[in-house]
Structure formats: structure tokens, C-alpha cells
Design an enzyme around this catalytic site. Sequence first.
Site, PDB file in Angstrom:
ATOM      1  CG  HIS A 112      21.138  31.591  63.797  1.00  0.00           C
ATOM      2  ND1 HIS A 112      22.117  32.535  63.559  1.00  0.00           N
ATOM      3  CD2 HIS A 112      20.600  31.307  62.589  1.00  0.00           C
ATOM      4  CE1 HIS A 112      22.154  32.819  62.273  1.00  0.00           C
ATOM      5  NE2 HIS A 112      21.250  32.086  61.652  1.00  0.00           N
TER       6      HIS A 112
ATOM      7  CG  ASP B 221      19.622  28.955  59.041  1.00  0.00           C
ATOM      8  OD1 ASP B 221      19.755  29.932  59.789  1.00  0.00           O
ATOM      9  OD2 ASP B 221      20.278  28.790  57.988  1.00  0.00           O
TER      10      ASP B 221
ATOM     11  CG  HIS C 297      24.886  29.869  60.386  1.00  0.00           C
ATOM     12  ND1 HIS C 297      23.933  28.884  60.513  1.00  0.00           N
ATOM     13  CD2 HIS C 297      24.245  30.942  59.880  1.00  0.00           C
ATOM     14  CE1 HIS C 297      22.774  29.343  60.093  1.00  0.00           C
ATOM     15  NE2 HIS C 297      22.923  30.592  59.707  1.00  0.00           N
TER      16      HIS C 297
ATOM     17  NE  ARG D 170      18.746  31.197  54.838  1.00  0.00           N
ATOM     18  CZ  ARG D 170      18.315  31.255  56.093  1.00  0.00           C
ATOM     19  NH1 ARG D 170      19.043  31.856  57.021  1.00  0.00           N
ATOM     20  NH2 ARG D 170      17.155  30.745  56.422  1.00  0.00           N
TER      21      ARG D 170
HETATM   22  C1  SIN Z   1      22.199  33.544  57.995  1.00  0.00           C
HETATM   23  O1  SIN Z   1      22.156  33.443  59.207  1.00  0.00           O
HETATM   24  O2  SIN Z   1      21.557  32.809  57.262  1.00  0.00           O
HETATM   25  C2  SIN Z   1      23.093  34.585  57.377  1.00  0.00           C
HETATM   26  C3  SIN Z   1      24.512  34.176  57.372  1.00  0.00           C
HETATM   27  C4  SIN Z   1      25.372  35.208  56.715  1.00  0.00           C
HETATM   28  O3  SIN Z   1      24.860  36.198  56.182  1.00  0.00           O
HETATM   29  O4  SIN Z   1      26.574  35.027  56.706  1.00  0.00           O
END
Ligand code: SIN
Length: 284
Positions: A103, A105, A260, A275
Site C-alpha cells: 500500500h 499511506d 511498502h 509512526r
Molecule cells: C505501515 O504500513 O505503516 C506499517 C509498516 C511496518 O510496520 O513495517
Amino acid sequence: MIDDYNTIRVKPLGGALGAEISGIDLNEAIPDEQLTEVRQVFGQYAVIFFRNQNLTPENEIRFAKRWGEINTNRFFSSVEGYPQIALVVKEPDQKNNIGGSWHTDHSYDTAPALGSMLFAHEVPVSGGDTVFASMYRAYDTLSDGLKSTLGNLRARHSSVHVFGAARAEKGNDDTVGRIKNPEAATQEAIHPVVIIHPETGRKSLYVNPGFTLGFEGWSDEESKPLLEYLYAHAARPEFTCRFQWKEGSIAFWDNRATWHLAVNDYQGSRRMMHRITIEGTPLS
Ligand code: SIN
């Protein structure tokens, strides 16, 4: 190691994207010259990594604010006392992770996020890596014919199917509770399928399996075959890099140039990340 920088050391992680930066202490207020060099690496490699940082929440926020305004996450739980820091956590008894499939973000926002930073606080002994894919490389390697077709298309993106009521009702999804506010999942946006990156000026493929529904003016069913072709193409291993976390590691990825995926291969262990997402601008 690349020798082009005065204030940092830079080691590329993969052939398509990703670079690890060392010789920097993010617990200090980093000087402008160093930030300028870090920005150059971010522009060139699309995802950058730092090791052994162990930042306090205040210093996570201070570093993030050097890049722009912080987007306070609507759907994730946050670190107590720090609403700007979202919690990406999986407990030993939980099966589902957050972000476990490809995806980008916030592609459902009209001004999608510039980038996201992930700070590792607790990681499993093995597993729990994050994989990134270069949407510059995905675009650059398409045929001229398909590039020209895609250049005329825009795509519909949505948060509703991922964060809305349908997810909250799923009995077998134990990210419920870690992901909240289904009523806030109202975002829908239309963006060009090929964007011009606002800082680098490079063309980047801007559709993703997580949030893209279909092409503007096409039904979801009509869109599916072409989207699936693009998704399989973009996820080719040679367009990706894989980051192995340690406590104190940081990843900062450019949402205009990457996808990612968080690998969910550490059942029975805890993984806890902070995050912070940086606001972006409308895409063209
Ligand atoms: C996310 O998609 O923001 C999480 C990525 C992760 O936990 O590695």
C-alpha cells in the site's frame, strides 16, 4: 559507501531504492547543512534508514517537523500523551499485523502524505521486516505505449473499504481495537495514475493495491485487469528492497514514490513501532 556527502555517510540498500544513512545523531538538533544532505538522499533513494537512534518521543516529533507538518492519524491508536505519534503494534497473541499488504499511506487523501517515519521500539528476534517498492522504477520500466495510455488516466482511491465499518465488523480481524474510528473513514480522492513528483520532478506510478479502487470513468471490474497487471509489475523483486529492523532503527519513506508492506512472519512475538506521517500536497 557513497562518498558524495560532507556530513553523512550513505550506503545504498538495493538497486532500485533505499539507502542507510550513518554519521548522524537524531537526538541532537541536526544542522541545516546535514538536513540538506539527508534531503538529497531521500530524493534520490525514496526511502532512507537510520540505525541506533533510540529517540525520545519529543525528538521523534522534532525530527519529523523538520520535514513538514505532522498528520495526526485518524485511525491508529496513539502513544499516550503524543497524539502525533501513531502506534503500530502487534502483541504476541495477535495474528494480524498493520500494513501487511502492499500500500501507499494516505493515497485516499486529496493532499496525500509526503512520507511516513517508523521508529522501532520493540522488534522480534527474527522476522518483522518491511519491504519497499520503487514506483519510479515501476513507471520507468513500462513500455512507451502503456506509459502514454496511463498518462491520460486518473484513479479513484478510498479509505472506506480499509478503515470503515466493514473492517470493524470483521470478526476474524484482530487489528480491530488497534485500528479505530470507522466512522471517520470517509476519504475518497482522485489522482493522476502517473504523477510528477513535486520535489524530484520524476514520473512515478501512483496506484496501489491497498487503497486504489479503479480508474476514473471505468468500473472497478473494468479497471481490475490493468490494475492487476500494474501491481504484478510494480512488485517485481528487482524493484524492491527489504529492511531488517533492530531497536533504534528508523525508516522514512516517500509516499509519492514507494509502496511498502510489513511482513507478518513473527507470530508469538511483540513488535512495537512509533509512526509519524508528514503532510503532503495535492498531486499532479
Ligand atoms: C505501515 O504500513 O505503516 C506499517 C509498516 C511496518 O510496520 O513495517
